[in-house]
Write an enzyme that holds these catalytic residues in place. Sequence first.
Site, PDB file in Angstrom:
ATOM      1  N   GLU B 140       0.835  -1.209   0.000  1.00 51.43           N
ATOM      2  CA  GLU B 140       0.000   0.000   0.000  1.00 51.43           C
ATOM      3  C   GLU B 140       0.874   1.267   0.000  1.00 51.43           C
ATOM      4  O   GLU B 140       1.825   1.367   0.778  1.00 51.43           O
ATOM      5  CB  GLU B 140      -0.884   0.009   1.256  1.00 51.43           C
ATOM      6  N   LYS B 215      -9.817   2.402  -2.219  1.00 51.79           N
ATOM      7  CA  LYS B 215      -9.978   1.748  -0.901  1.00 51.79           C
ATOM      8  C   LYS B 215     -11.388   1.958  -0.355  1.00 51.79           C
ATOM      9  O   LYS B 215     -11.829   3.095  -0.189  1.00 51.79           O
ATOM     10  CB  LYS B 215      -8.925   2.345   0.045  1.00 51.79           C
ATOM     11  N   CYS B 252      -5.662  -2.743   2.312  1.00 50.17           N
ATOM     12  CA  CYS B 252      -5.314  -2.654   3.746  1.00 50.17           C
ATOM     13  C   CYS B 252      -6.473  -2.944   4.709  1.00 50.17           C
ATOM     14  O   CYS B 252      -6.875  -4.084   4.850  1.00 50.17           O
ATOM     15  CB  CYS B 252      -4.665  -1.299   4.027  1.00 50.17           C
TER      16      CYS B 252
END
Lengths: 411, 411
Positions: B140, B215, B252
């Site tokens: 990331e 995300k 993540c």
Amino acid sequence: MEKSNGEVKEEFKAPSDGSVCGFDSLHRLLKENLKPQHFQEVSRIIHGLNCGKALKAITLPKSAAALSLDRGFDLQAFSFNAEKELLREPRIVRVGLIQNSIALPTTAPFLDQKRAIFEKLEPIIDAAGASGVNILCLQEAWMMPFAFCTREKRWCEFAEPVDGESTKFLQKFAVKYNMVIISSILERDINHGEVIWNTAVVIGNHGNIIGKHRKNHIPRIGDFNESTYYVEGNTGHPVFETAYGKIAINICYGRHHPLNWLAFGLNGAEIVFNPSATVGELSEPMWPIEARNAAIANSYFAASVNRVGTEIYPNPFTSGDGKPAHPDLGLFYGSSHFSAPDASSTPSLSRNRDGLIIADMDLNLCRQYKDKWGFRMTARYDLYADLLARYLKPDFEPQVISDPLLHKKSS
Amino acid sequence: MEKSNGEVKEEFKAPSDGSVCGFDSLHRLLKENLKPQHFQEVSRIIHGLNCGKALKAITLPKSAAALSLDRGFDLQAFSFNAEKELLREPRIVRVGLIQNSIALPTTAPFLDQKRAIFEKLEPIIDAAGASGVNILCLQEAWMMPFAFCTREKRWCEFAEPVDGESTKFLQKFAVKYNMVIISSILERDINHGEVIWNTAVVIGNHGNIIGKHRKNHIPRIGDFNESTYYVEGNTGHPVFETAYGKIAINICYGRHHPLNWLAFGLNGAEIVFNPSATVGELSEPMWPIEARNAAIANSYFAASVNRVGTEIYPNPFTSGDGKPAHPDLGLFYGSSHFSAPDASSTPSLSRNRDGLIIADMDLNLCRQYKDKWGFRMTARYDLYADLLARYLKPDFEPQVISDPLLHKKSS
């Protein structure tokens, strides 16, 4: 395989397929073979004991330890960590899980088999009671051999109504020890055409039946198919508000379904029990993963119970492992344990022996971890409600972005 | 902490809070300290290598090994098992993950920092290319320090459009090695008011940009709050159909959300990548659990990448751990690895060093495990679509069954 009384019976031998290893407990194996500082480091990763936290061992009354020694069942007890809060008192609950093998060969008369299991469990339940356990959970279909692998219909005779003799057997312990008991049975629903269900009965600490939950997800794994006996439950995802907290039951195969775990969380569960009957070759590598993931994702405690031993049936059958017909499903590997919302977990009970594992858990930890990690706040349930609604439609089209150069040859 | 070139820099020292243990790899620690038969048994449980299955080691070209030795990065390669089918050819894809620490102190000029990371990655990407990797995923926000813990706005200068210099840097490798590359960057969306996103760019094997994913779930963990910089993504759950299979990216913190993993599965993903930046005290005990649970539950491969090292910032800040202000978020513990639908997983890369892990996976395994375990068939999505729709309503009432004797005193 050795029975708890030390007698060796042909019916409990370990399978000879080489897939089942000899050790009794991963935790003990590592403790005996690693240097103390390495053991501590490995435990930190495997059991999630970060930040200098440690699982404290609980000292149990001598009578419980004596029963464990006398009857040869594994006995372990731990205490999870939680922060002290300023406005709420700690809500510490002592929870117990019992794993066991069957007590008589599957060829014995059915009533004898059931009664022998009752007899075998009695001292283990007494040990739980003597230890002050508030909520006790037994394994899936604890009152019978897990005969669903045979596909023979005669095992249906083990089924009982929710208020049948297995419930009655447990109700007296519930009253005696002021204990909530979760009893996973094969249920016969008399009032609905005598249909059979896989059902968990929740017995309150006054011996009353609080309610029941029927297994939501029914396994079809290879040619192992429990829907030969019962189909998907019709009781939703109830959370039972007991004297000791809000609990729910995710029966066996339901642990492979994150949505099932989620639903109990949305309904407010603080402890979700997973009474199971599952064998080594199929699921052992998943066993330390799924309930623990659920505890993390849903900020609740998870309690995993699995039966013990290899059950031999009179008539060979195939069981989804691609092998020729054989008389057993495989080794039920025990390994019952607890997982917490902070990602920690206890060691597991023995892979081979009957056992009682106990944990003290402060239920305040659930909200503490909801607040800390914010999973519910950041969950965007609207996205998923919408996706699932669309997915259900026959003309659902997945969201796929194709490389426009997909069929171009490489230069 | 030692950098890959052997030079020790103050900026990379290990935190002194006692929470981070000294070992580099759980797998190596166990291998060195257990007897071979014990190591095999423990691996069976920890890495899910049931039924006599074994992860085969892959022999990589000497040039890749030489780069690993010369630059000091960890290099590991494995091959997962799958059955041969009668009607489909195997679809074996070679996948690589790169983990790395930053290359210059966070006090260096920003452009120097970014370019130094490019320079550091070049030989590792070359090793992947030389090894014939088909799909490569970086960690990331690989092109910058993970500065979101500081809450300082100046780090936004690192942000780039989807076709910015970090993408251009990788496009040349994509073409050179005929490789799909997943590049997780801090994105600045020029055409929408220059807003910032946390975005994964998918570069096709011809160097073209196939698309992007933003995300979905943004962490607020204690006072660590990434939504200071960017909010929840608006790109849904796209699956990218590439020359080497259908892939998706769960960035993540999204790994804590089983629904996010599920959605990529419903859209048809065969490999889901989880580029991450996460530190020991927060998440290390969850790291071996969540992606692996997703691989099991959704019958796809999961690929977990985490950055390495401790990043020291000029101005101390608090970071959700309840401690006084300090200049680092903690140790990014690397430990990148793969999980498979059959519940197996590879060992992890080093906790401390840069690394490249490679796995060969036959994508046919996904459908084989859908067929074997039947999770989709038994999922009852209708129940959950309904529950989530009801849960969204302000007047949602959880399904709770209260013990009517709840307030009765015990006799």
